[in-house]
Design a protein around this motif. Sequence first.
Motif, PDB file in Angstrom:
ATOM      1  N   ARG A 404      -8.401   5.016  -0.678  1.00  0.00           N
ATOM      2  CA  ARG A 404      -7.424   3.928  -0.622  1.00  0.00           C
ATOM      3  C   ARG A 404      -7.985   2.749  -1.419  1.00  0.00           C
ATOM      4  N   ARG A 406      -9.472  -0.693  -2.167  1.00  0.00           N
ATOM      5  CA  ARG A 406     -10.287  -1.529  -1.280  1.00  0.00           C
ATOM      6  C   ARG A 406      -9.914  -3.002  -1.414  1.00  0.00           C
ATOM      7  N   LEU A 412      -0.585  -3.429   4.495  1.00  0.00           N
ATOM      8  CA  LEU A 412      -1.183  -2.224   5.061  1.00  0.00           C
ATOM      9  C   LEU A 412      -0.123  -1.301   5.651  1.00  0.00           C
ATOM     10  N   ARG A 413      -0.394  -0.008   5.562  1.00  0.00           N
ATOM     11  CA  ARG A 413       0.465   1.005   6.191  1.00  0.00           C
ATOM     12  C   ARG A 413      -0.226   1.432   7.498  1.00  0.00           C
ATOM     13  N   GLY A 486      -0.206   7.941   2.831  1.00  0.00           N
ATOM     14  CA  GLY A 486      -0.931   6.725   2.477  1.00  0.00           C
ATOM     15  C   GLY A 486      -1.238   5.808   3.641  1.00  0.00           C
ATOM     16  N   ASP A 488      -3.198   3.577   6.030  1.00  0.00           N
ATOM     17  CA  ASP A 488      -4.451   2.813   5.946  1.00  0.00           C
ATOM     18  C   ASP A 488      -5.158   2.762   7.296  1.00  0.00           C
ATOM     19  N   ALA A 510      -6.868   8.778   7.970  1.00  0.00           N
ATOM     20  CA  ALA A 510      -6.764   7.396   7.485  1.00  0.00           C
ATOM     21  C   ALA A 510      -8.179   6.815   7.425  1.00  0.00           C
ATOM     22  N   TRP A 766      -9.634  -3.657   8.862  1.00  0.00           N
ATOM     23  CA  TRP A 766      -9.441  -3.213   7.477  1.00  0.00           C
ATOM     24  C   TRP A 766     -10.468  -3.864   6.547  1.00  0.00           C
ATOM     25  N   CYS A 770     -13.221  -2.201   4.015  1.00  0.00           N
ATOM     26  CA  CYS A 770     -13.320  -2.540   2.594  1.00  0.00           C
ATOM     27  C   CYS A 770     -14.733  -3.007   2.234  1.00  0.00           C
TER      28      CYS A 770
END
Length: 776
Positions: A404, A406, A412-413, A486, A488, A510, A766, A770
Motif C-alpha cells: 500500500r 505509505r 483510508l479504506r 485495497g 488499509d 490488510a 496507520w 507507515c
Amino acid sequence: MPPIPDAPVPDAPVPDAPVAAVPAGAASWRAGLAALAAGAPAAAVPLLQAAVAAGEGGGLAALNLGLALMQLGRLAEAVPALEAAARALPAHAEPPFRLATIAGLRGEAGRAEALFRRALACDPGHVPALAALAALDEEAGRIAAAAAGISAARALDPDEPELDVAAARLALRQGDLPETIRRAEAVLARRPAHAGAARLLAEALLREAGEEQALRALAGRAAADPAAAGWALAAAGIHAAAGRPAAALAELRAAAALAPEETEIQAALGLALADAGRGQEAEPLLRAAIAARPTDLDLRNRLATVLWKQHRLCAMLEVLEAAVADFGPQPILLMNRALALNALGEQASALEAAEAAVAHPAGGPAALMTRMSVLPYQGDAAALLAAARAVGDRLGPAAPPPARPRDPDRPLRIGLLSGGLGQHPVGWLTLAGLEALPEPEFELLAYSLKPRQDAMAARFRARCALWREVAALDDAVLAARMAADGIDILLDLGGYGDGGRPGLVPRKPAPVIVKWVGMQNASMGLDGLDWMLTDQWETPSGYERFYTERLLRLPDGYVCYAPPPAAPEVVPLPALARGHITFGCFNNLAKVTPRVLDAWARILAALPEARLVLRTHALGERATATRVRDRLARHGLPSDRVALEGGVPHQALLAAYGGIDIALDPFPYTGGLTVCEALWMGVPVVTLAGDSFCGRHALSHLSNTGLADWAAADEAAYVALAIDRARDLPGLAALRAGLRARVAASPLTDAPRFGRALSAALRRAWRNWCDTATPL
C-alpha cells in the motif's frame, strides 16, 4: 478422519444359505434374518440378540446383529457383536470390513485401514473394502494409490455408480475437469438425483467455464431432461459457491420436489435451511435424514447446531451425547458439546470438553479456538493470554502485508469483518461511531459473514461504499479478495465467537488489523493482529502484559452505544410500589458462574424480601429451565424468590427493565450491551471488575457515564454494594429518574465525539505502519 466418502457399503443381510434353508429349529435366527432382509433392522435386533444367546446361526447371527445395529446408527453396540463374529468367522471378510467402517466413522484412520486390509486378505475381490481403502488413500493425499484402488474395484464391479463418483472425485482433485464432468454426467444419466455426482459436476463446470457459463450449461441440460433433480442440485452448488444462498435454496427446493424419495437431497435442503437461519423448517428434514442415514456424523452435528440457534440447549446436548456414544469422542462433537455446556452455565464441564478436543490428535486449531470461546467465562487474563498464544503458535507467523502507498495522511479504506452488521451487539456498539467517521477520510467496506435485513443493517449499508456477503468464502479466498479491494485497515469484529474468522488474521489481508467489539474478551494471541482498540478502564496502564496486540486506547470508552430510537420510557422505581427490591440479570447463562450464584445467594439472604429475575432465550426451553433451577437450589438461591424468564423481542426486553430496580452483573465475563441497555432504561448495574478485557466491560461503561462507584473490586465488596444500594430506595428512585438523561449526555452515546476519537486512533495506527513499514 471424516466418514468414508461415497464408498459402497452393502446393507443386505449375510445368510449362510437361502433363508428357506435355515434349520427349522432356529426360530429367532430365521425371523431375525427375515426382518433384516425386509428392511426392518429395529425389529431384527431383538430376534438376532436372542439367536446369538441361543447359539443359533453361529458367527453369522452375530454378524447380522452387528449389521442391524449399524443400520440403526448404534455403532457402539455393533462393535462387540462384530468382534464376536470376527472371532467365530476368521476367514470371512464381512466382520473386519464392518469394524473398519465403524472405525472410519469414529475417526480412527489407522485402525480402519488395518481392518480393511484384513477384509481384503480374506477376500481380495471385496469391492467395498477396495473402495473404502481408496477413500482413505485419497483423504491422506495418496492419489496414485487411491486411483489404483478405484480401478481395481471398477474392474470387479463396473456398474457400481459410487465407484464412478469416486473416480470423478479423483479426477477433479487432479485437475482433470473434462474427465470429472464426463464421469459425473455418466452417473447422473443412471441416477438423475445423485447428490455426490451433482456436487462434483457443479465444481468442475465452475472451474472450467466460470459461474455464468456453468449455470447456462446446467440450464440447457435441465431443459433437455426437466425431471432430473441432479441439474438443480448442481446449480445449487454453484449458487452457494458464489455466495447466493437464496438462489441455492430455491434450486434445492426444486431438486427435493423432483426427487422427494432421495434422502441425501432432503438432507441437503435441511442443511441449506439451517444455514439460512430457518431452523424450524430444517429440523424435521434433518431428523428424517438422520433416521434414514444414522451413520452420517455431519447430519447429527448439524442438527445440534440448528438446536443451538434455537436456544434449545438440552435438546442439543441430547443429540451430541448420543452421537458421542455412537461415533466416539470426535473433536467436532466435543467442541459443540463444550459450547452447549457453556451456554447452559456449566462452565467447568464445558472447559473439560474443550480440553478433551484440544488433546485429541485431530483437534487442530478449531479445538484451540473453541477453548478460547469457553475460557473467558471462568479464566483470568493470564490464562486467557496463554490459551490465545497457543492458537497463535498453531496458526503460525503472519504473511507479509499487501503493498500500500505509505502516505500517512491519505484517505483510508477501512474493512469491517463481522457477522453482526445489523441489530446485534456489534451493531449497537459500533454503528453510531462508524457513521461519525468523516467520509472523505475513511471509506468503509463491509465483509458480512451473516446476511441481515433490519433497520440497523440498512444503516451499515448506507455508510459502506462496498458490501460483500462472504460467508461462503474460505479464509484464503477472502483474504485475497480483501487485499484486491485495497483495504488499509481491517477491523475484526468477530474474534473467536460464532462466525468469527481468526484464521484470516495471519493471512494479513490488510497492512493494519485492529480488534474491536465482537467477542472482544481477551488478547487473541495472533501474529498479524496489530492493535486492540480499548480505553483506560478496560486496560489500565500496566495491563500491556496481558496482550500480544498493542493497545490503542481511546480517550473515553472503547464503544459508542446507539440507544434504540423507540425504546420504552423509563418507569418509576418498581420497589416503591412493591415494597421490595427486584434484582435482575438479562445476560446469557454462560456468564452465570458458580461464584456469581454464591454471591447472589448471599445478597438474597441479607434481603429476605428481595426478588431476582433471570431472563435469557435459553430459559424458554423447559429442560434448560429445570436444569438451571436445580443448580440455583444447590447454591442456596430460594426458588420462590427467583424467576426464570425466556427470551422476548428486543422491544419487550427493554420494557422488562421496568420491573427491575437494580441489575446484578455477572463475572468474570461482565455485561457489555446489557449494561448499556439497563442504564438506558434507568436501571443501575452492580458489577465486579476483573483483570481480563471481558471482566471490565461493565466498569468501562459505568465509568464512561460517571457511575464508577457501582463497580466493586472483589466478591465481598460486590455483595455489600448490592445490599447497600438496595436499602436506599430514595437514592435509587432519584438516580433512576435522571439516568437516561445522564447516559444521553455522556461520552457513551456521543457519536460525534466518539467519531473524532476513533478517527484519530485509526490514523495513529496507520501512521505507525507507515513509519515502520519497509519502503515500497
